[in-house]
Design a protein around this motif. Sequence first.
Motif, PDB file in Angstrom:
ATOM      1  N   ARG A   2       6.358  37.976   7.915  1.00 44.65           N
ATOM      2  CA  ARG A   2       6.035  39.393   8.084  1.00 44.65           C
ATOM      3  C   ARG A   2       4.592  39.543   8.528  1.00 44.65           C
ATOM      4  O   ARG A   2       3.674  38.968   7.934  1.00 44.65           O
ATOM      5  N   VAL A   3       4.388  40.305   9.601  1.00 46.17           N
ATOM      6  CA  VAL A   3       3.057  40.694  10.051  1.00 46.17           C
ATOM      7  C   VAL A   3       3.005  42.214  10.035  1.00 46.17           C
ATOM      8  O   VAL A   3       3.854  42.878  10.644  1.00 46.17           O
ATOM      9  N   GLY A   4       2.024  42.768   9.330  1.00 42.43           N
ATOM     10  CA  GLY A   4       1.900  44.218   9.240  1.00 42.43           C
ATOM     11  C   GLY A   4       0.492  44.692   9.538  1.00 42.43           C
ATOM     12  O   GLY A   4      -0.484  44.047   9.132  1.00 42.43           O
ATOM     13  N   GLU A   5       0.381  45.788  10.263  1.00 40.30           N
ATOM     14  CA  GLU A   5      -0.901  46.424  10.547  1.00 40.30           C
ATOM     15  C   GLU A   5      -0.799  47.894  10.167  1.00 40.30           C
ATOM     16  O   GLU A   5       0.122  48.592  10.613  1.00 40.30           O
ATOM     17  N   TYR A   6      -1.725  48.348   9.341  1.00 43.15           N
ATOM     18  CA  TYR A   6      -1.713  49.717   8.842  1.00 43.15           C
ATOM     19  C   TYR A   6      -3.098  50.326   9.039  1.00 43.15           C
ATOM     20  O   TYR A   6      -4.085  49.795   8.524  1.00 43.15           O
ATOM     21  N   GLU A   7      -3.152  51.418   9.763  1.00 41.44           N
ATOM     22  CA  GLU A   7      -4.435  52.082   9.994  1.00 41.44           C
ATOM     23  C   GLU A   7      -4.302  53.549   9.606  1.00 41.44           C
ATOM     24  O   GLU A   7      -3.333  54.227   9.988  1.00 41.44           O
ATOM     25  N   ARG A   8      -5.288  54.036   8.878  1.00 41.84           N
ATOM     26  CA  ARG A   8      -5.256  55.424   8.412  1.00 41.84           C
ATOM     27  C   ARG A   8      -6.666  56.001   8.465  1.00 41.84           C
ATOM     28  O   ARG A   8      -7.578  55.501   7.815  1.00 41.84           O
ATOM     29  N   LEU A  14     -15.097  61.486   5.234  1.00 38.54           N
ATOM     30  CA  LEU A  14     -14.378  60.895   6.353  1.00 38.54           C
ATOM     31  C   LEU A  14     -14.105  59.441   6.007  1.00 38.54           C
ATOM     32  O   LEU A  14     -15.026  58.693   5.686  1.00 38.54           O
ATOM     33  N   ARG A  15     -12.831  59.034   6.051  1.00 40.68           N
ATOM     34  CA  ARG A  15     -12.457  57.687   5.625  1.00 40.68           C
ATOM     35  C   ARG A  15     -11.599  56.995   6.680  1.00 40.68           C
ATOM     36  O   ARG A  15     -10.839  57.635   7.412  1.00 40.68           O
ATOM     37  N   LEU A  16     -11.731  55.680   6.708  1.00 34.91           N
ATOM     38  CA  LEU A  16     -10.915  54.845   7.582  1.00 34.91           C
ATOM     39  C   LEU A  16     -10.545  53.586   6.825  1.00 34.91           C
ATOM     40  O   LEU A  16     -11.419  52.840   6.382  1.00 34.91           O
ATOM     41  N   ASN A  17      -9.256  53.366   6.627  1.00 35.21           N
ATOM     42  CA  ASN A  17      -8.826  52.100   6.043  1.00 35.21           C
ATOM     43  C   ASN A  17      -7.870  51.397   7.004  1.00 35.21           C
ATOM     44  O   ASN A  17      -6.926  51.996   7.534  1.00 35.21           O
ATOM     45  N   THR A  18      -8.166  50.139   7.264  1.00 36.02           N
ATOM     46  CA  THR A  18      -7.366  49.296   8.148  1.00 36.02           C
ATOM     47  C   THR A  18      -6.927  48.061   7.367  1.00 36.02           C
ATOM     48  O   THR A  18      -7.753  47.376   6.774  1.00 36.02           O
ATOM     49  N   GLN A  19      -5.645  47.816   7.358  1.00 34.84           N
ATOM     50  CA  GLN A  19      -5.107  46.692   6.591  1.00 34.84           C
ATOM     51  C   GLN A  19      -4.229  45.829   7.484  1.00 34.84           C
ATOM     52  O   GLN A  19      -3.429  46.330   8.270  1.00 34.84           O
TER      53      GLN A  19
END
Length: 731
Positions: A321-327, A353-358
């Motif tokens: 599994r490869v996952g990319e999550y950006e919010r 102001l927030r940015l989370n990248t996983q």
Amino acid sequence: MSNKNSSRKSKWRLGALLPLGAALSGMAMAAEPIEEPTANEEQEIILKDVKVKANREKQANRFKAETSSTGSKTEMALRDIPQSVSVVKKELIQSQNAFSLRDALKNVSGLTIAAGEGGRTGDSITLRGFAASSDQYLDGVKDNGQYNRDTFFIERAEVLKGASSILFGRGATGGVINQVAKKPTGKTGITGGFTYGLYDFKRTSLDAESAYKDLSARLNFMYQDAGSFRDYNSTNRWGIAPSFALKLTPDTDLSLNLLHQEEEGVFDYGVPMYKGRPADVPINTFYGFADNRLMDTDVNVATVALTHRFNSDFSVKNSVRVGEYERKYLTHLFSGAATGSGLNATINRTQALRLNTQENVYNQTDFVFKKPLFGFNNTLMFGSEFGWEDYDFKSKNSFRANGTSTTFPISIFNPVSARSTARLASDFSGTLATDRLTHAQTYAGYVLDQFEITPEWKLLAGTRYDVFEAQQEDRLGVANFESSVDQWSPRGGIVWQPTKAQSYYFSYGKSFNPSAESLSLSANNTNLPPEQNHNYEIGAKLDFFNNRLSATAALFRLEKTNARTTSPLDPNLQILSGEQRTDGFELGLAGEILPKWDVSVTYAYLDSEVTKSNTTAVGSVSGQTKSFQGMNSTNVPEHSGVAWTSYRLTDNWEIGGGVFYATDRYADSVNEAVLPGYARLDAVVAYHQKHYDVQLNVFNLTDTVYYESGQQNSALPGTPVTGQLSVNFKY
């Protein structure tokens, strides 16, 4: 709504699948004339053709599930799993028009929707009194990114309750939520639908599949554009999920499943709390900035699975599994309790102001060996898991009202949704409040065995060993942290099945919560060992009416014996001296009461309490400092349940409806902020034809004011009376 979707470059370009659809044909038979026999001839009696009017092929049991892939590492009958498992099938999801996973999970006993505590956003869930936000999976592989999950590509949702780290590693305290995706079936067909509802709700979806020789494919697509009963709120979401299955050899299968989902919405926690209750204001009242609303999500998940059967007894499955999550989003939170009284009452707001990248990479290898042992049936499961997660988080204070303060007051009963000013942040230039990168690694191996002592008695036992490491880099130069834990997680259960219709069980399971479970570390917890959890459960699973109707019951205790709590010697440090416990029982009923009458009923009683703690907080109503000890856990109603029923009046007409119910629950740790209990009534009427269905759903028939979730200073209202009309086609 912005037009970012039209300009944003999609990470994946996915083509359509052809061919789609199938032709249907019919054939009529003509009767031959009957000849009269002569006296000397042997009489051959030829009956006239008889026309038989057959009823439409009986639909399978729509709400009752028989198996689950979440209770073990292979598909297993629910009656053989010594643990409570709830399965929400796609038929129940469709009946309720539950387009989000949050709505589908409302059918699960002991599960409540939270409000994103701890700074997390997306689907926030409490299960049996414990947070389960990071305990979400897709086809058995971790899917813990922060986004709002849609049901457009979901076959069913399965919830395994109780401590389950043996199967899933860290977390899994109150249980886990596993989405089972739709996959190619080898058939050719197409279904789809269009939905329009009040508050300018528009949605379309497509599910198409086809096959050619050893290759089969399926494509699910969804687009949704919706307003809201909340002022200045809207959601624009689209997703595509192609999947492929290839039979390499008669014993080897290869599958590829992809998911891409984008969403633009609004970060909104609702109305403020006033004197410990949701403020008595219209539920549409918005307390943010009218032109400064941002919540963009971009999700990409790819899963490759290779399955090989060495023989009829031995098989292996390897999943990658490869996952990319950006919010990226602008928070809007209420800071502190309300001040003043009456029309002069105000509450402070904070905005960031927030940015989370996983990014996640996981590899799971699972072996299943079914071979009699000492003459008794035996299933041995063993395997390994390796995973890497990178979590990048940035935050910037968005405004300063007077040059130094990071709060901005607003009237509670006469708010003005002011326009934004130049003081509001739009990018991450300048000074950041947070800028950190967390790396996490998981290495694990497990063994699990189901042994059939006799046809009536079965044992399930096993353990898992996890090594979980995390390193957090603070780019602001504050401090860097490292954490490493290793943990054994045993599980055991016994099942007694005196008849095919009865199954009784007792089970014990253990789980652990490391400090970096949610990919965040701090100075006060980086060196702490993990919290430990224990689940004791006794239950029954019974079948009635020739297996058409099932009933379940479970009595359990789930306890955290060494919870993190504030040190009495240093308020800046945490120690493992707290305890939390949930005692409860659950009831469930699913299936057919009559051949045309389907039901799904769940109920949970939860007594969840912090039994030991050194941590204190100031009450929002009393203003006094109180200990967490002796307080009920947050967001846990004592009584809750759902009853949903559907009845086929004729082959074409169907009516149904149900009630969603929960008693009061506390929104803060010292039990002064309360979300009131409620009962919401929904209804559905559907008209079915061979190639199309028309369905009308009405939500909250009595227009009850209720609140779905909340925190100490905010409460999010539930939907008022509204309706949706859907037209679905199938070929």
